[in-house]
Write an enzyme that holds these catalytic residues in place. Structure first.
Site, PDB file in Angstrom:
ATOM      1  N   ASP A  11       0.860  -1.178   0.000  1.00 21.33           N
ATOM      2  CA  ASP A  11       0.000   0.000   0.000  1.00 21.33           C
ATOM      3  C   ASP A  11       0.904   1.238   0.000  1.00 21.33           C
ATOM      4  O   ASP A  11       2.094   1.163   0.328  1.00 21.33           O
ATOM      5  CB  ASP A  11      -0.880  -0.035   1.249  1.00 21.33           C
ATOM      6  CG  ASP A  11      -1.751   1.197   1.405  1.00 21.33           C
ATOM      7  OD1 ASP A  11      -2.424   1.571   0.441  1.00 21.33           O
ATOM      8  OD2 ASP A  11      -1.737   1.782   2.502  1.00 21.33           O
ATOM      9  N   ASP A  13      -0.307   5.192   0.772  1.00 20.81           N
ATOM     10  CA  ASP A  13      -0.588   6.237   1.765  1.00 20.81           C
ATOM     11  C   ASP A  13      -0.522   5.685   3.180  1.00 20.81           C
ATOM     12  O   ASP A  13      -1.180   4.687   3.509  1.00 20.81           O
ATOM     13  CB  ASP A  13      -1.968   6.847   1.517  1.00 20.81           C
ATOM     14  CG  ASP A  13      -2.038   7.609   0.206  1.00 20.81           C
ATOM     15  OD1 ASP A  13      -0.979   7.825  -0.410  1.00 20.81           O
ATOM     16  OD2 ASP A  13      -3.153   7.994  -0.200  1.00 20.81           O
ATOM     17  N   ASP A 218      -1.983  -0.726   6.050  1.00 21.72           N
ATOM     18  CA  ASP A 218      -2.367  -0.149   7.344  1.00 21.72           C
ATOM     19  C   ASP A 218      -3.860  -0.044   7.559  1.00 21.72           C
ATOM     20  O   ASP A 218      -4.305   0.246   8.677  1.00 21.72           O
ATOM     21  CB  ASP A 218      -1.765   1.259   7.475  1.00 21.72           C
ATOM     22  CG  ASP A 218      -2.491   2.262   6.589  1.00 21.72           C
ATOM     23  OD1 ASP A 218      -2.587   2.019   5.363  1.00 21.72           O
ATOM     24  OD2 ASP A 218      -2.971   3.282   7.114  1.00 21.72           O
TER      25      ASP A 218
END
Length: 275
Positions: A11, A13, A218
């Site tokens: 991922d 961001d 996250d």
């Protein structure tokens, strides 16, 4: 004799990128992956166009998984296994995994007209309008506008009417992913599908290699991707939530963002080289 390599799918961001969309804290580990010939694959809700610029900035020319697994781009000028430095901007072979955006928009707009619903989406706006509504720069708005498999919308109607819209979309195999401001119309795909497609690509390209997939993320949107990988690296969310993927090996990063990303990846690389 087989060679063991890591296939790192991440991922962006709040994972590889910090709050200012910078990756400098991860630069040393990214360079280490390149040196070892371990591919680094971006897997994000962003568009291919948005991630292509980041790939060029990082000199990373591995495949790109975009729009939550809805589109996968394979660089034509890249070798099958590693990041490279081609002499010019690479071209990509793009495949759409699920329902193409043009079909999603056609169905959504037909329902809007028939039921007299009130919503607007990226396809209704020019690049200039999108820039004004989001605060993006012109180039950022252009990249965000280039969508292959999802359509972000702003709902301007009642929640009762939303339930009607959602049911009708579902009849066509279209689901909704709610973000902070936009509701994303998309097919039944997710980041895990993108990971599988890219993993299959590398297995076909280098059948002599034993690939170990590492996924880093996250947010709840990353959970299925983490559970599909051989090693799941959970980056603590800035909002305090911590994912609990159900997979054989889970690594909990000690810090959020690229600092935690780097520390965890260094440990995994060290373990791999020791075996």
């Amino acid at each position: 004799m087989s060679v063991e390599k890591l296939l790192v799918v991440t991922d962006l961001d709040a994972t590889l990128l910090d709050a200012n969309y910078q990756w400098k804290e991860a630069a040393a580990v990214v360079a280490r992956l390149y040196d070892l010939g371990f591919p680094l694959v971006f897997n994000s809700s962003k568009t291919i166009a948005e991630m292509r610029d980041l790939s060029e900035e990082m000199r990373n020319f591995s495949p790109i998984i975009a729009e939550n697994g809805g589109a996968v781009a394979i660089p034509k000028t890249s070798g099958p296994g590693t990041a490279q430095t081609p002499p010019e901007r690479p071209e990509y072979d793009v495949s759409v995994n699920g329902i193409p955006r043009v079909e999603i928009c056609k169905i959504a707009h037909e329902i809007r007209e028939r039921e007299n619903l009130s919503f607007e989406g990226f396809s209704d706006w020019t690049v200039a309008e999108l820039q004004k509504r989001t605060g993006l720069t012109l180039s950022q708005a252009e990249n965000a506008h280039e969508r292959e498999a999802t359509e972000p919308i702003i709902w301007l109607d009642t929640e009762d009417r939303w339930s009607l819209f959602e049911r009708e979309l579902s009849d066509h195999g279209i689901r909704i992913l709610r973000g902070g401001r936009f509701r994303h119309l998309m097919g039944e795909h997710d980041k895990a599908d993108g990971l599988r497609l890219v993993r299959d690509f590398y297995v076909r390209a280098q059948p002599e290699t034993k690939w170990t997939t590492v996924a880093l993320g996250d947010s709840q949107n990353d959970l299925k991707m983490l559970e599909t990988a051989d090693i799941a690296v959970v980056i603590p969310s800035l909002h305090g939530t911590v994912l609990e993927p159900k997979t054989a090996r889970v690594v909990l990063a000690q810090h959020s963002g690229p600092k935690g990303w780097s520390m965890s990846m260094n440990e995994i690389i060290d373990d791999t080289l020791r075996t």
